[in-house]
Design an enzyme around this catalytic site. Structure first.
Site, PDB file in Angstrom:
ATOM      1  N   GLY A  18       0.970  -1.279  -0.285  1.00  0.00           N
ATOM      2  CA  GLY A  18       0.005  -0.413  -0.052  1.00  0.00           C
ATOM      3  C   GLY A  18       0.672   1.267  -0.319  1.00  0.00           C
ATOM      4  O   GLY A  18       1.450   1.382  -0.657  1.00  0.00           O
ATOM      5  N   GLY A  20       3.065   2.804   2.372  1.00  0.00           N
ATOM      6  CA  GLY A  20       4.800   2.386   2.489  1.00  0.00           C
ATOM      7  C   GLY A  20       5.110   1.918   1.619  1.00  0.00           C
ATOM      8  O   GLY A  20       6.007   2.373   1.140  1.00  0.00           O
ATOM      9  N   SER A 138      -4.806   9.792   9.581  1.00  0.00           N
ATOM     10  CA  SER A 138      -5.626   9.502   8.860  1.00  0.00           C
ATOM     11  C   SER A 138      -6.335  10.705   9.297  1.00  0.00           C
ATOM     12  O   SER A 138      -6.192  11.122  10.497  1.00  0.00           O
ATOM     13  CB  SER A 138      -6.302   8.130   9.717  1.00  0.00           C
ATOM     14  N   TYR A 151      -9.672   2.466  15.722  1.00  0.00           N
ATOM     15  CA  TYR A 151      -8.490   2.733  14.920  1.00  0.00           C
ATOM     16  C   TYR A 151      -7.843   5.182  15.269  1.00  0.00           C
ATOM     17  O   TYR A 151      -7.063   5.007  15.144  1.00  0.00           O
ATOM     18  CB  TYR A 151      -8.465   3.117  13.028  1.00  0.00           C
TER      19      TYR A 151
HETATM   20  N1  LIG Z   1      -5.665   2.926   2.581  1.00  0.00           N
HETATM   21  C1  LIG Z   1      -6.080   4.189   3.290  1.00  0.00           C
HETATM   22  O1  LIG Z   1      -6.921   4.071   3.242  1.00  0.00           O
HETATM   23  C2  LIG Z   1      -4.953   4.767   4.559  1.00  0.00           C
HETATM   24  C3  LIG Z   1      -6.435   5.882   4.992  1.00  0.00           C
HETATM   25  C4  LIG Z   1      -5.523   6.916   6.224  1.00  0.00           C
HETATM   26  C5  LIG Z   1      -4.520   6.481   7.309  1.00  0.00           C
HETATM   27  N2  LIG Z   1      -4.176   4.718   6.180  1.00  0.00           N
HETATM   28  C6  LIG Z   1      -2.853   4.801   7.228  1.00  0.00           C
HETATM   29  O2  LIG Z   1      -1.606   4.329   6.398  1.00  0.00           O
HETATM   30  C7  LIG Z   1      -1.022   3.653   6.634  1.00  0.00           C
HETATM   31  C8  LIG Z   1      -0.704   2.787   5.153  1.00  0.00           C
HETATM   32  O3  LIG Z   1      -1.650   2.023   5.119  1.00  0.00           O
HETATM   33  P1  LIG Z   1      -2.008   0.671   3.861  1.00  0.00           P
HETATM   34  O4  LIG Z   1      -3.399   1.526   3.665  1.00  0.00           O
HETATM   35  O5  LIG Z   1      -0.916   1.228   3.045  1.00  0.00           O
HETATM   36  O6  LIG Z   1      -2.456  -0.663   4.512  1.00  0.00           O
HETATM   37  P2  LIG Z   1      -1.159  -1.591   3.807  1.00  0.00           P
HETATM   38  O7  LIG Z   1      -1.491  -2.024   2.914  1.00  0.00           O
HETATM   39  O8  LIG Z   1      -2.101  -2.801   5.026  1.00  0.00           O
HETATM   40  O9  LIG Z   1      -0.330  -1.851   4.592  1.00  0.00           O
HETATM   41  C9  LIG Z   1      -0.163  -1.266   6.123  1.00  0.00           C
HETATM   42  C10 LIG Z   1       1.580  -2.303   5.912  1.00  0.00           C
HETATM   43  O10 LIG Z   1       1.592  -1.827   7.597  1.00  0.00           O
HETATM   44  C11 LIG Z   1       2.840  -2.595   7.965  1.00  0.00           C
HETATM   45  N3  LIG Z   1       2.387  -4.207   9.244  1.00  0.00           N
HETATM   46  C12 LIG Z   1       1.327  -3.753  10.033  1.00  0.00           C
HETATM   47  N4  LIG Z   1       1.372  -3.549  10.934  1.00  0.00           N
HETATM   48  C13 LIG Z   1       2.528  -3.608  11.699  1.00  0.00           C
HETATM   49  C14 LIG Z   1       3.352  -4.206  12.535  1.00  0.00           C
HETATM   50  N5  LIG Z   1       3.226  -4.379  13.620  1.00  0.00           N
HETATM   51  N6  LIG Z   1       4.513  -3.616  12.431  1.00  0.00           N
HETATM   52  C15 LIG Z   1       5.236  -3.372  11.052  1.00  0.00           C
HETATM   53  N7  LIG Z   1       5.009  -3.389   9.891  1.00  0.00           N
HETATM   54  C16 LIG Z   1       3.384  -3.238  10.495  1.00  0.00           C
HETATM   55  C17 LIG Z   1       2.439  -3.451   6.509  1.00  0.00           C
HETATM   56  O11 LIG Z   1       3.166  -5.385   6.375  1.00  0.00           O
HETATM   57  P3  LIG Z   1       3.006  -6.436   7.278  1.00  0.00           P
HETATM   58  O12 LIG Z   1       1.217  -7.230   6.978  1.00  0.00           O
HETATM   59  O13 LIG Z   1       3.755  -7.180   6.384  1.00  0.00           O
HETATM   60  O14 LIG Z   1       3.548  -5.930   8.571  1.00  0.00           O
HETATM   61  C18 LIG Z   1       1.931  -3.387   5.823  1.00  0.00           C
HETATM   62  O15 LIG Z   1       3.096  -3.066   5.172  1.00  0.00           O
HETATM   63  C19 LIG Z   1      -1.322   3.018   7.895  1.00  0.00           C
HETATM   64  O16 LIG Z   1      -0.871   3.575   8.753  1.00  0.00           O
HETATM   65  C20 LIG Z   1      -2.980   3.901   7.984  1.00  0.00           C
HETATM   66  O17 LIG Z   1      -3.526   3.175   9.334  1.00  0.00           O
HETATM   67  C21 LIG Z   1      -4.776   4.445   5.397  1.00  0.00           C
END
Ligand SMILES: NC(=O)c1ccc[n+]([C@@H]2O[C@H](COP(=O)([O-])OP(=O)(O)OC[C@H]3O[C@@H](n4cnc5c(N)ncnc54)[C@H](OP(=O)(O)O)[C@@H]3O)[C@@H](O)[C@H]2O)c1
Length: 244
Positions: A18, A20, A138, A151
Site C-alpha cells: 500500500g 508505505g 488518518s 483506529y
Molecule cells: N488506505 C487508507 O485509506 C488509509 C487512510 C488513512 C491512513 N492510512 C494509514 O496508512 C498506513 C498504511 O496503510 P495502507 O492503507 O497502506 O495499508 P496496508 O496495505 O495494509 O499496509 C500496512 C503496512 O503496515 C505494515 N504493518 C502493519 N502492522 C505492522 C507492525 N506491527 N509492524 C510492522 N509493520 C506493520 C504491513 O505489513 P505487514 O502486515 O507485513 O506487517 C503493511 O506493510 C497505515 O498507518 C494506515 O493506518 C491508510
C-alpha cells in the site's frame, strides 16, 4: 523524478504494501537509499526485488522492541545514519462500541501508537541533523468512519504525539510532521472495510478515493529539503474529505 532525495538515507515502516510501498518506491526513484520494514517476509522480499539495489528489507514488527533494535542495527551497520524516517506501519480492526475487544485495542494501539513511539524513539541516536520524520496519520483522527473508532482514536493519539515532538525540533535538530491520507486504494483498506472502496468516493469533494502514489508524492515533499521550515503540521491528502 527530480532526485530531490539524492544521498539521503530513509527508513519506511509498513513498506511491503500500500502507501508505505509507494513511498519506498518513490523515495528510491528520487535518489534515496531506503530501508523497508514490515512483518511479512514474502511481500518484503518482493518489494526489495522490485525497487532494486537502493532498497534493503528488514523483517520488523514495530510493536516488538527487539525487532526495532534489529532494524536499527542493520541501518547503523549499512548506512550509519537516518535522514528521513517514515513511521507508516498501521492497522485497523473494525469494531463498534458494544463489540470492542481487548485484543483489537491491544493490536491497534500496539502497532499504531506504541509502535510509532518506539519507531521514533529508537531512531534518535541515528538521526542526522535536520532529519525529517513523517508519521502516517488518518482523516479518521477527526472524522472516524463507521466501526473505525478505535483506529481513529489511535491516529488522534499519534497526531498529538507529533505536536509534542515538534516542540523539541530545535533541541533535537529534527522536524516531524503528520501525513494524513483520506481513503486510499490499498490492500489495508480492502482488509478493513471490504472490496467496495468506492463507497467512500461520495464523501470526497474530488469524487474519488486516493491512490498510494498521491500520498507518496506528499511524503516526498515532507521528506525533502523543500519542506525545511515545515514542522508540527498535519498535512492532509484526502481530496478535501476532512477539510470541508
Ligand atoms: N488506505 C487508507 O485509506 C488509509 C487512510 C488513512 C491512513 N492510512 C494509514 O496508512 C498506513 C498504511 O496503510 P495502507 O492503507 O497502506 O495499508 P496496508 O496495505 O495494509 O499496509 C500496512 C503496512 O503496515 C505494515 N504493518 C502493519 N502492522 C505492522 C507492525 N506491527 N509492524 C510492522 N509493520 C506493520 C504491513 O505489513 P505487514 O502486515 O507485513 O506487517 C503493511 O506493510 C497505515 O498507518 C494506515 O493506518 C491508510
Amino acid at each position: 523524478m527530480t532526485d530531490v532525495l539524492a544521498g539521503k538515507v530513509a527508513v519506511v515502516t509498513g513498506a511491503n504494501s500500500g502507501i508505505g510501498l509507494a513511498i519506498a518506491r518513490r523515495f528510491a526513484a528520487e535518489g534515496a537509499r531506503v530501508f523497508l520494514a514490515g512483518r511479512r517476509q514474502e511481500p518484503l522480499d518482493a518489494a526489495v526485488a522490485e525497487i532494486g539495489p537502493a532498497a534493503t528489507g528488514v523483517r520488523t514488527d514495530v510493536s516488538v522492541q527487539t525487532d526495532l533494535d534489529d532494524l536499527y542495527s542493520v541501518v547503523r551497520e549499512e548506512a550509519g545514519r537516518i535522514d528521513v524516517l517514515v513511521a507508516n506501519a498501521g492497522s485497523a480492526v473494525p469494531q463498534r462500541l458494544g463489540e470492542i475487544t481487548e485484543e483489537a485495542i491491544d493490536a491497534t494501539f500496539g502497532t499504531n501508537v506504541k509502535g510509532t513511539i518506539f519507531t521514533v524513539q529508537k531512531a534518535l541516536p541515528l538521526l542526522s541533523d535536520g532529519a525529517s520524520i513523517v508519521v502516517t496519520g488518518s482523516t479518521t483522527n477527526l472524522r472516524p468512519g463507521p466501526s473505525l473508532e478505535i483506529y481513529g482514536a489511535s491516529k488522534a493519539a499519534v497526531r498529538n504525539l507529533v505536536r509534542s515532538w515538534a516542540l523539541s525540533a530545535q533541541e533535537r535538530k529534527f522536524r516531524v510532521n503528520v501525513l494524513s491520507p483520506g481513503p486510499t486504494e490499498t490492500p489495508g483498506l480492502v482488509g478493513a472495510v471490504g472490496p467496495d472502496l468506492h463507497q467512500f468516493a461520495s464523501e470526497v469533494p474530488l469524487g474519488r478515493i486516493g491512490r498510494p502514489d498521491e500520498i507518496a508524492a506528499v511524503a516526498t515533499f515532507l521528506a525533502s529539503d523543500a519542506s525545511s521550515f515545515v514542522n508540527g503540521v498535519e498535512w492532509f491528502v484526502d481530496g478535501g474529505q476532512a477539510q470541508v
